[in-house]
Design an enzyme around this catalytic site. Structure first.
Site, PDB file in Angstrom:
ATOM      1  N   CYS A 175     -17.881  30.550  -4.338  1.00  0.00           N
ATOM      2  CA  CYS A 175     -16.487  30.749  -4.789  1.00  0.00           C
ATOM      3  C   CYS A 175     -15.984  31.749  -3.689  1.00  0.00           C
ATOM      4  CB  CYS A 175     -16.373  31.637  -6.037  1.00  0.00           C
ATOM      5  SG  CYS A 175     -17.114  30.553  -7.379  1.00  0.00           S
ATOM      6  N   ARG A 186     -16.626  27.977   0.744  1.00  0.00           N
ATOM      7  CA  ARG A 186     -17.488  28.722  -0.261  1.00  0.00           C
ATOM      8  C   ARG A 186     -17.630  27.931  -1.608  1.00  0.00           C
ATOM      9  NH1 ARG A 186     -18.031  33.961   1.077  1.00  0.00           N
ATOM     10  NH2 ARG A 186     -18.895  34.421  -0.839  1.00  0.00           N
ATOM     11  N   TRP A 234     -17.251  26.905  -6.561  1.00  0.00           N
ATOM     12  CA  TRP A 234     -18.274  26.544  -6.722  1.00  0.00           C
ATOM     13  C   TRP A 234     -18.875  26.511  -8.161  1.00  0.00           C
ATOM     14  CZ3 TRP A 234     -23.676  26.736  -7.257  1.00  0.00           C
ATOM     15  CH2 TRP A 234     -24.455  25.797  -6.570  1.00  0.00           C
ATOM     16  N   ASN A 247     -16.080  35.917  -8.171  1.00  0.00           N
ATOM     17  CA  ASN A 247     -17.075  35.037  -7.529  1.00  0.00           C
ATOM     18  C   ASN A 247     -18.275  36.008  -7.797  1.00  0.00           C
ATOM     19  OD1 ASN A 247     -18.381  35.736  -3.898  1.00  0.00           O
ATOM     20  ND2 ASN A 247     -18.831  34.235  -5.541  1.00  0.00           N
ATOM     21  N   GLY A 248     -19.394  35.451  -8.296  1.00  0.00           N
ATOM     22  CA  GLY A 248     -20.709  35.944  -8.570  1.00  0.00           C
ATOM     23  C   GLY A 248     -21.065  35.397  -9.993  1.00  0.00           C
ATOM     24  N   GLU A 291     -34.808  19.996  10.791  1.00  0.00           N
ATOM     25  CA  GLU A 291     -33.359  20.376  10.702  1.00  0.00           C
ATOM     26  C   GLU A 291     -32.572  18.790  10.971  1.00  0.00           C
ATOM     27  OE1 GLU A 291     -31.377  22.398   9.861  1.00  0.00           O
ATOM     28  OE2 GLU A 291     -29.591  22.363  10.884  1.00  0.00           O
ATOM     29  N   LYS A 312     -29.575  17.923   8.105  1.00  0.00           N
ATOM     30  CA  LYS A 312     -28.338  17.518   8.671  1.00  0.00           C
ATOM     31  C   LYS A 312     -27.906  16.128   8.285  1.00  0.00           C
ATOM     32  CE  LYS A 312     -26.560  20.745   9.680  1.00  0.00           C
ATOM     33  NZ  LYS A 312     -27.240  21.626   9.524  1.00  0.00           N
ATOM     34  N   GLU A 353     -27.618  16.216   4.184  1.00  0.00           N
ATOM     35  CA  GLU A 353     -26.549  17.035   3.480  1.00  0.00           C
ATOM     36  C   GLU A 353     -24.956  16.464   3.956  1.00  0.00           C
ATOM     37  OE1 GLU A 353     -26.831  20.917   6.892  1.00  0.00           O
ATOM     38  OE2 GLU A 353     -26.374  21.106   4.527  1.00  0.00           O
ATOM     39  N   HIS A 399     -50.998  10.069   6.835  1.00  0.00           N
ATOM     40  CA  HIS A 399     -51.440  10.637   5.587  1.00  0.00           C
ATOM     41  C   HIS A 399     -50.228  10.637   4.122  1.00  0.00           C
ATOM     42  CE1 HIS A 399     -54.706  11.822   7.989  1.00  0.00           C
ATOM     43  NE2 HIS A 399     -53.961  12.603   9.022  1.00  0.00           N
ATOM     44  N   LYS A 432     -21.328  26.671   1.598  1.00  0.00           N
ATOM     45  CA  LYS A 432     -21.656  27.547   2.839  1.00  0.00           C
ATOM     46  C   LYS A 432     -22.536  28.646   2.303  1.00  0.00           C
ATOM     47  CE  LYS A 432     -20.926  27.783   7.519  1.00  0.00           C
ATOM     48  NZ  LYS A 432     -21.783  26.831   7.486  1.00  0.00           N
TER      49      LYS A 432
HETATM   50  C1  G6P Z   1     -26.454  26.912   2.296  1.00  0.00           C
HETATM   51  C2  G6P Z   1     -25.750  26.079   3.512  1.00  0.00           C
HETATM   52  C3  G6P Z   1     -26.855  26.076   4.736  1.00  0.00           C
HETATM   53  C4  G6P Z   1     -27.306  27.439   5.255  1.00  0.00           C
HETATM   54  C5  G6P Z   1     -28.075  28.108   3.833  1.00  0.00           C
HETATM   55  C6  G6P Z   1     -28.311  29.410   4.264  1.00  0.00           C
HETATM   56  O1  G6P Z   1     -27.366  26.016   1.776  1.00  0.00           O
HETATM   57  O2  G6P Z   1     -25.492  24.858   3.090  1.00  0.00           O
HETATM   58  O3  G6P Z   1     -26.369  25.305   5.867  1.00  0.00           O
HETATM   59  O4  G6P Z   1     -28.399  26.980   6.253  1.00  0.00           O
HETATM   60  O5  G6P Z   1     -27.097  27.976   2.604  1.00  0.00           O
HETATM   61  O6  G6P Z   1     -27.375  30.114   4.380  1.00  0.00           O
HETATM   62  P1  G6P Z   1     -27.304  31.518   5.125  1.00  0.00           P
HETATM   63  O7  G6P Z   1     -25.832  31.896   5.442  1.00  0.00           O
HETATM   64  O8  G6P Z   1     -28.090  32.384   4.869  1.00  0.00           O
HETATM   65  O9  G6P Z   1     -27.550  30.974   6.685  1.00  0.00           O
END
Ligand code: G6P
Length: 608
Positions: free
Chosen positions: A2, A27, A75, A101-102, A481, A485, A488, A504, A603
């Site tokens: 948020c 956010r 969010w 937010n929280g 990674e 990507k 997501e 396996h 994010k």
């Molecule tokens: C969320 C984001 C990711 C990120 C992760 C950790 O899931 O979508 O892209 O890697 O949080 O976030 P940070 O800010 O701790 O790197």
């Protein structure tokens, strides 16, 4: 997650709030709302969906008049993303409005008590208890009312409070969620992060947990948790407005992919002087470093994968065992961590709840924490014993790109620094590695330039229901990674396997035409990975390989090859990830996905 914003001044506030919310949308983007102090009452406008819907509803704010107000982009945690659950929430008497937010952990108990007292709730949120508590605690003095309310809350909260009895005043409260005050001339602001402030001011006050502030157009007064006035320093914001805008690109993600050469350069440049890596913020002696008998890396999401990729460099160069543990697992384990553990905490935002909790747990066991963080003055940066900033600039797209590559870069610098200081990295190897490290920005640019064919490749793969990513060692870390990507932002099922492990596991899922993306940038293991490519091809897989330019063996085996410039294997993840990012981007684009704001994600994840 948020995002919250607040503004008080002489200008119409609604357009400014909406502008701020757009910048905070990374956010969370389930719903948006504003509360503005009108002629004699607070007016609330809120709606489920993205901020743009709220802009449409309010004629970009022109339909809502007033000079003091608060805003929120959500969010969803408690309650679905509906209009009613959207913030701001209003008290029953209409005199208080709140954005939050929280998470209020004791909201159920508070809610029950407030219902007993006759308050009516219209949402399912935890936040709504706050606004009814404000009404219940109202003693005529807004500061005391806020303090009495906050005293009853348990959990995490960044709050913005508006009260119609004090039309030019806002209160902002911080406890375990980010909140920054913006200092203007004749106007003042608060926001969850600086990106929402940079258009209006370069002067910021960073609140610490337990602190709260009273904002009027003329002044900002900060108080500690007991209500005593405090002097807080005003810091300069280094991020620019341009850095937080798309700058001609279709998406922030693409812009941020393209920014990687500059971002990695900014991470390296201040730390290499006269041919030596100098980590001024982590300038430990050989004796101090020698105390550590293991390194534990903790993080979430892509930051965790950056840790997985850098483990190889750290172990190879420092000769210290490295464990990489997901923060959400580490915090609930019984980790073997003590004062001889160097904890490396990686986080773009510096606010990820699980990462913070894991860090606190490890520090309580005696570990010393080195934070690798992008956002200046964030919680993780402040909690750490030492902080190395990644200097990536604002990252707005939810899917991290430059955040990840700059984390890797700082981890490589750290590995080389520790190895050298401990005398375990000889002059010759050090010189060779430093040469490659300094070339990374240029090589990343080459990796981008070499891959203008990726949109065409994406058109071949974008309809696949499932993709597999394989690789060995550093290549496996990149495959992790890469798969993430893809998932997501394109919502295509993607799985990553250590190349030798697929047989396996679920090799049965490889059918005629199943795409397998094979990362082949580890020269020592190339033949082994090629064997695995042959295995999947025998089951009908269509193979897309990522390899060093000039590598010939792979051409015979793969259906498509993406090249990156050759580099030392230890650093190769920083290059091999570039085509992974571009592939995910163009596949998602081909599929018409909302690339910068993928479904259900946010994010900055400030809940467990
Ligand atoms: C969320 C984001 C990711 C990120 C992760 C950790 O899931 O979508 O892209 O890697 O949080 O976030 P940070 O800010 O701790 O790197």
């Amino acid at each position: 997650m948020c995002g919250i914003v607040g503004f008080t001044g002489a200008r119409e506030t609604a357009p400014l709030l909406l502008e701020g919310l757009k910048r905070l949308e990374y956010r969370g983007y389930d719903s948006a709302g504003i509360a503005v102090m009108g002629e004699d009452a607070i007016r609330v406008e809120k709606i489920s969906g993205k901020v743009q819907k709220l802009c449409d509803k309010t004629e970009n704010g022109a339909a809502v008049h007033g000079r003091t107000g608060i805003g929120h982009t959500r969010w969803a945690t408690h309650g679905a993303p509906t209009d009613l659950n959207a913030h701001p929430h209003l008290s029953n008497d209409g005199r208080f409005a709140v954005v939050h937010n929280g998470i209020i952990e004791n909201f159920a108990v508070l809610r029950e008590a407030l219902i007993q007292k006759g308050y009516t709730f219209e949402s399912e949120t935890d936040t709504e208890v706050i606004v009814h508590l404000l009404e219940d605690c109202d003693c005529g003095d807004l500061k005391s009312t806020v303090m009495r309310t906050v005293a009853q809350l348990e959990g995490s909260y960044a709050l913005g409070v508006l009260c119609s009895d004090h039309p030019n005043t806002l209160f902002a409260v911080k406890e375990a969620s980010p909140l920054i005050l913006g200092v203007g001339i004749g106007e003042n602001y608060f926001a969850s992060d600086v990106t929402a402030l940079v258009s209006y001011t370069k002067n910021a006050i960073y609140l610490d947990d337990g602190e709260f502030a009273e904002l009027t157009p003329e002044e900002i007064t900060v108080y500690d948790s007991t209500g005593r006035k405090m002097e807080k320093p005003v810091s300069r914001i280094t991020w620019t407005v341009e850095a937080a805008e798309k700058g001609g690109y279709d998406h922030f993600m693409l812009k941020e992919i393209m920014e990687q050469p500059a971002a990695v350069r900014a991470a390296i440049a201040p730390r290499v002087r006269d041919g030596e890596i100098r980590l001024d913020e982590f300038d430990l002696s050989a004796e101090e470093l020698g105390q550590f008998n293991k390194i534990v890396i903790t993080a979430c999401g892509s930051a965790y994968y950056a840790g997985c990729a850098a483990k190889y460099a750290l172990e190879s160069l420092c000769r210290i065992p490295v464990e990489v543990v997901l923060a959400s697992e580490l915090r609930y384990g019984d980790p073997l961590i003590d004062e001889h553990t160097l904890l490396i905490v990686i986080s773009q935002s510096g606010e990820t709840a699980d990462t913070i909790a894991a860090m606190k747990e490890c520090r309580a066991r005696g570990a010393k924490a080195l934070a690798i963080v992008n956002v200046v003055e964030s919680t993780i940066a402040k909690l750490a014993d030492w902080t190395l900033y990644t200097w990536a600039g604002p990252e707005i797209a939810v899917a991290t790109t430059k955040g990840y590559t700059t984390q890797l870069t700082v981890l490589f610098l750290t590995a080389m620094f520790i190895g050298r200081r401990l005398g375990r990295l000889g002059d010759e190897r050090y010189a060779v590695l430093l040469y490659d490290l300094l070339r990374l920005p240029k090589l990343i640019q080459n990796a981008i330039d070499l891959n203008h064919g990726i949109p065409a490749i994406a058109r071949k793969y974008h309809k696949s229901p499932s993709l597999f990513f394989i690789g060995r060692n550093t290549d496996w870390a990149v495959a992790l990674e890469g798969a993430r990507k893809m998932k997501e932002i394109s919502y295509i099922h993607a799985e990553s396997y250590a190349a030798g492990e697929l047989k396996h596991g679920t090799i049965a899922l490889i059918e005629e035409g199943t795409p397998v993306i094979a990362v082949c940038c580890n020269e020592q293991l190339l033949d082994k990975t090629i064997s695995n490519i042959v295995e999947v091809k025998a089951r009908g897989a269509r193979v897309l390989a990522v390899a060093f330019r000039g590598e010939r063996k792979i051409v015979a085996e793969a259906n498509d090859v993406i090249y990156i410039p050759p580099v030392n294997t230890l650093f190769s993840p920083a290059l091999a990830v570039i085509p992974m990012q571009l592939l995910a981007y163009y596949v998602a684009k081909e599929n018409g996905c909302d690339i910068d704001k993928p479904k259900n994600l946010a994010k900055s994840v400030t809940v467990e």
